[in-house]
Design a protein around this motif. Sequence first.
Motif, PDB file in Angstrom:
ATOM      1  N   ASP A 210      -4.798   7.531   8.134  1.00  0.00           N
ATOM      2  CA  ASP A 210      -4.498   5.979   8.489  1.00  0.00           C
ATOM      3  C   ASP A 210      -2.968   5.659   7.474  1.00  0.00           C
ATOM      4  O   ASP A 210      -2.213   4.787   8.214  1.00  0.00           O
ATOM      5  CB  ASP A 210      -5.135   4.989   8.002  1.00  0.00           C
ATOM      6  N   LEU A 211      -2.791   6.193   6.431  1.00  0.00           N
ATOM      7  CA  LEU A 211      -1.548   5.755   5.845  1.00  0.00           C
ATOM      8  C   LEU A 211      -0.464   6.280   6.351  1.00  0.00           C
ATOM      9  O   LEU A 211       0.750   5.673   6.516  1.00  0.00           O
ATOM     10  CB  LEU A 211      -1.658   6.438   4.364  1.00  0.00           C
ATOM     11  N   ALA A 214       0.213   4.178   9.520  1.00  0.00           N
ATOM     12  CA  ALA A 214       0.536   2.777   9.069  1.00  0.00           C
ATOM     13  C   ALA A 214       2.164   2.933   9.050  1.00  0.00           C
ATOM     14  O   ALA A 214       2.830   1.877   9.304  1.00  0.00           O
ATOM     15  CB  ALA A 214       0.110   2.307   7.831  1.00  0.00           C
ATOM     16  N   ASP A 218       5.211   0.887  10.806  1.00  0.00           N
ATOM     17  CA  ASP A 218       6.172   0.343  10.205  1.00  0.00           C
ATOM     18  C   ASP A 218       7.475   0.914  10.496  1.00  0.00           C
ATOM     19  O   ASP A 218       8.537   0.263   9.889  1.00  0.00           O
ATOM     20  CB  ASP A 218       5.978   0.406   8.709  1.00  0.00           C
ATOM     21  N   GLY A 219       7.616   1.869  11.292  1.00  0.00           N
ATOM     22  CA  GLY A 219       8.917   2.156  11.717  1.00  0.00           C
ATOM     23  C   GLY A 219       9.505   3.473  11.209  1.00  0.00           C
ATOM     24  O   GLY A 219      11.078   3.602  11.127  1.00  0.00           O
ATOM     25  N   MET A 220       8.741   4.175  10.483  1.00  0.00           N
ATOM     26  CA  MET A 220       9.262   5.288   9.808  1.00  0.00           C
ATOM     27  C   MET A 220       9.363   6.577  10.671  1.00  0.00           C
ATOM     28  O   MET A 220       8.338   6.634  11.574  1.00  0.00           O
ATOM     29  CB  MET A 220       8.349   5.715   8.549  1.00  0.00           C
ATOM     30  N   PRO A 232       6.032  10.067  -3.235  1.00  0.00           N
ATOM     31  CA  PRO A 232       5.653   9.322  -4.019  1.00  0.00           C
ATOM     32  C   PRO A 232       4.234   9.409  -4.448  1.00  0.00           C
ATOM     33  O   PRO A 232       3.600   9.241  -5.608  1.00  0.00           O
ATOM     34  CB  PRO A 232       5.953   7.701  -3.543  1.00  0.00           C
ATOM     35  N   THR A 233       3.377   9.586  -3.340  1.00  0.00           N
ATOM     36  CA  THR A 233       1.862   9.857  -3.418  1.00  0.00           C
ATOM     37  C   THR A 233       1.424  10.839  -3.905  1.00  0.00           C
ATOM     38  O   THR A 233       0.352  11.299  -4.707  1.00  0.00           O
ATOM     39  CB  THR A 233       0.947   9.669  -2.207  1.00  0.00           C
TER      40      THR A 233
ATOM     41  N   SER B  83      -8.918   0.773   6.909  1.00  0.00           N
ATOM     42  CA  SER B  83      -8.909   1.532   5.237  1.00  0.00           C
ATOM     43  C   SER B  83      -7.649   0.540   4.714  1.00  0.00           C
ATOM     44  O   SER B  83      -7.283   1.111   3.459  1.00  0.00           O
ATOM     45  CB  SER B  83      -8.633   2.889   5.150  1.00  0.00           C
ATOM     46  N   ALA B  85      -4.736   1.026   4.513  1.00  0.00           N
ATOM     47  CA  ALA B  85      -3.635   2.093   4.593  1.00  0.00           C
ATOM     48  C   ALA B  85      -2.414   1.412   3.933  1.00  0.00           C
ATOM     49  O   ALA B  85      -1.387   1.425   4.418  1.00  0.00           O
ATOM     50  CB  ALA B  85      -3.380   2.456   5.971  1.00  0.00           C
ATOM     51  N   LEU B  86      -2.527   0.723   2.740  1.00  0.00           N
ATOM     52  CA  LEU B  86      -1.343   0.463   1.802  1.00  0.00           C
ATOM     53  C   LEU B  86      -0.638   1.469   1.310  1.00  0.00           C
ATOM     54  O   LEU B  86      -1.351   2.622   0.859  1.00  0.00           O
ATOM     55  CB  LEU B  86      -1.709  -0.641   0.983  1.00  0.00           C
ATOM     56  N   TYR B  87       0.468   1.234   0.975  1.00  0.00           N
ATOM     57  CA  TYR B  87       1.280   2.316   0.070  1.00  0.00           C
ATOM     58  C   TYR B  87       0.862   2.568  -1.253  1.00  0.00           C
ATOM     59  O   TYR B  87       1.322   0.972  -1.903  1.00  0.00           O
ATOM     60  CB  TYR B  87       2.713   2.310   0.474  1.00  0.00           C
ATOM     61  N   PRO B  88       0.096   3.163  -1.775  1.00  0.00           N
ATOM     62  CA  PRO B  88      -0.344   3.045  -3.284  1.00  0.00           C
ATOM     63  C   PRO B  88       0.766   2.911  -4.078  1.00  0.00           C
ATOM     64  O   PRO B  88       0.580   2.393  -5.316  1.00  0.00           O
ATOM     65  CB  PRO B  88      -1.361   4.268  -3.495  1.00  0.00           C
ATOM     66  N   HIS B  89       1.856   3.488  -3.930  1.00  0.00           N
ATOM     67  CA  HIS B  89       2.833   3.387  -5.091  1.00  0.00           C
ATOM     68  C   HIS B  89       3.818   2.258  -5.142  1.00  0.00           C
ATOM     69  O   HIS B  89       4.796   2.179  -5.827  1.00  0.00           O
ATOM     70  CB  HIS B  89       3.713   4.693  -4.955  1.00  0.00           C
ATOM     71  N   VAL B  98       8.166  -3.330   3.823  1.00  0.00           N
ATOM     72  CA  VAL B  98       8.469  -1.849   4.490  1.00  0.00           C
ATOM     73  C   VAL B  98       8.855  -2.246   6.024  1.00  0.00           C
ATOM     74  O   VAL B  98       9.810  -1.834   6.328  1.00  0.00           O
ATOM     75  CB  VAL B  98       7.277  -0.906   4.567  1.00  0.00           C
ATOM     76  N   PRO B  99       7.742  -2.828   6.748  1.00  0.00           N
ATOM     77  CA  PRO B  99       8.267  -3.003   8.253  1.00  0.00           C
ATOM     78  C   PRO B  99       9.758  -3.732   8.270  1.00  0.00           C
ATOM     79  O   PRO B  99      10.409  -3.190   9.397  1.00  0.00           O
ATOM     80  CB  PRO B  99       7.069  -3.662   8.814  1.00  0.00           C
ATOM     81  N   ARG B 164       1.350  -7.493   5.870  1.00  0.00           N
ATOM     82  CA  ARG B 164       2.587  -6.364   6.422  1.00  0.00           C
ATOM     83  C   ARG B 164       2.571  -6.119   7.862  1.00  0.00           C
ATOM     84  O   ARG B 164       3.480  -6.069   8.274  1.00  0.00           O
ATOM     85  CB  ARG B 164       1.772  -4.989   5.726  1.00  0.00           C
TER      86      ARG B 164
END
Lengths: 320, 383
Positions: A210-211, A214, A218-220, A232-233, B83, B85-89, B98-99, B164
């Motif tokens: 999901d990450l 996502a 978000d456009g990546m 980073p993770t 879930s 799905a946030l960026y943990p960092h 971010v978007p 987001r």
Amino acid sequence: MTRDLWKHLILILGALIVIAPFYMMVSYSFKSPGEIDRGEGGFFGRQEMMVDERCVKLRDPNREDVAAAVPRFPNKTDSQIRDALVAEAVSDCQMRPIVFNYSKAFTEAPLLRYLLNGVIVTASIFLIQIVVALPAAYALAKLKFWGREAVFSLVLFCLLIPVHAIALPLYIMLAKIGLTNTYAALVVPWTISVFGIFLMRQFFITVPDDLIDAARMDGMGEFAIVWRVMLPTAIPALLAFAIFSVVAHWNDYFWPRIVVTGNRDLFTPPLGLREFKGDGDGSFFGPMMATATVIVTPLIVAFLVAQRRFIEGITLSGMK
Amino acid sequence: MADLQIDQVTKTFGDTQVLKGISLDIADGEFVSLVGPSGCGKSTLLRIIAGLEGQTSGAIRIHGQDVSGIRAADRNLSMVFQSYALYPHLTVAENISVPLKMRQLSAVQRLPVIGPFLPGSRDKNVEIAAAVKHAAQTLEIDKLLDRKPGQLSGGQRQRVALGRALVREPAAFLLDEPLSNLDAKLRVQTRAEIAELHRRIGATFVYVTHDQVEAMTMSSRIAVMMDGEILQCDAPDEVYHNPLDIRVAEFIGSPKINILPTEASGGVLRCGDVLLPTLAPNELNGPVLLGLRPEALRLASEDAVLKGQVAHVENLGSEIFAQISLVGQEGRVTLRATPVQRRSLRIGANVGIAFEGRAALLFDSSGKRVFNPHLIPAHSEVA
Ligand SMILES: Nc1ncnc2c1ncn2[C@@H]1O[C@H](COP(=O)(O)OP(=O)(O)O)[C@@H](O)[C@H]1O
Ligand SMILES: [Mg+2]
């Protein structure tokens, strides 16, 4: 209670066995040659003034020295002047063993240069390994493409190839394209780390799909995902990999010894240790151990600084 | 903002067909729920709309334009994941930005360290920060902007994920079970907030859930999915009162609809020993399933046609659900009663059950709805 006691006793014993060589190394780096020979002086040695025989020998006065010294010693015979000069040299060449060992470590060989080389080589290797391994690991863990399993099997297979087995062909290839005795020869063969790819892939598998989705929403693009989300993770896993990579290449003696022939400007720290081997006037243990201590110190300091994160990295508990 | 068209979309994973030709038109500004049991293909459909998964056949059109082959990033849709799905960092503010950053800043302007100092990035960064602030205020998370996701509660993370999605103006919002990780109380609260948010911004929402209550309470229309098909897509009221398939009738509504197996002949339904007149069309013969919602059933005198014994009573305070084992039938029916009737619902008491003929839902043996062409007269009581 008693079981804990046994456990600790065994652990302490193990730790002692591991620490013993380090203890010797650090202790020798403090002692005078005599103390090392006779095995006395405890950990620090007695730090009594000692005379550097080589220094004295180098200053052995010849006829011109004696002639030049005549004005300073009026009314003396030549042989008296000579004795006085020798006595002067001996007193100038007196120093504490610890100073002797460490100053020799830095003056006998350009140790700083070697340390710098070590930093250049290990850092380049590690950075390029990451640049290669992260996208590869990401593709193997998260992208679906034809032949993915086959590629991953190849990665696993490559893990089984010992470096020494392919050292010769590698050397020949490097020699053919004229790269021996360059930084490139020290760096290039290690830039693709299958171990790194494998380790990072195992970590990326645990990153939730999901990450990544996502990030796509978000456009990546896929490369942006690798550098902005996965990297980073994956810091804890990267640190774990950094231990293996940096320690292995900082301490590597085998490969630099093969591709660096003669050009001392390219020597890495372990090659520097060799400078003290088989010296004309016997073993030179004190300075050698001082050099060894200097070489391992950056690693130990780095470990202490990042200790908490290293242990995190090894347990791979970065997410959640 | 835009309308969405899903046209005969199928999806096959290996040998299994997960979506079997889904068609659905979603108008601009509509709130459509995809509801169905786990594994029926809701997420797969949503991911196909988003462009995260390719369809096997069929087309998705956004604002009339076929988006097949356009990658997720370029479809201008926002998605909220189960879930989160946030960026943990990244901090909350960075997560929400971010978007916008990915879309409004150039690749060079996004570079760390030097990026912010390049010409033009300053203004854009100010704009982005303002947009983030606005979104955070809308969701009441503006106090949390400096925290990392790891320091937030489930409900707060959920809001950040919404933020987001909300921070830019996408063609549509796609939400995949966004509430299912929240506790019951928070779920009810957030449910209302999302519905309100939809009313306020008037954007197109596609909302996936397995919880029929969520679908009922939030949507303009509900698409009930089962086994890779949309069984019915209608307004919540319509889906509830007028289900076209017995699976829809059984899925929507809590407690579940009562289903009685009956035999039809000449307009009469025979349910065990009991005859229920005037319910079925005259020409219908054979097995028929009779569906009755708990609130369609009333307590009646003991000489009613349907009789039974009170087997179990659930008192919810404002209403009471009684399970009644019918005489001569296996299984129980659930009946909704008012608190006033509490006393007649002692366990083991014999009760009669009545219902209005119009409330009866008939399904043929394949589960399709059977309509009675002869209008059942109003207030025709079956008692
Ligand atoms: N990538 C995949 N590969 C194989 N099967 C999948 C994949 N994704 C989903 N499925 C299958 O498709 C079906 C529908 O899944 P999903 O859309 O996630 O259901 P829902 O969201 O309605 O619970 C499930 O049976 C699931 O096992
Ligand atoms: Mg799902």
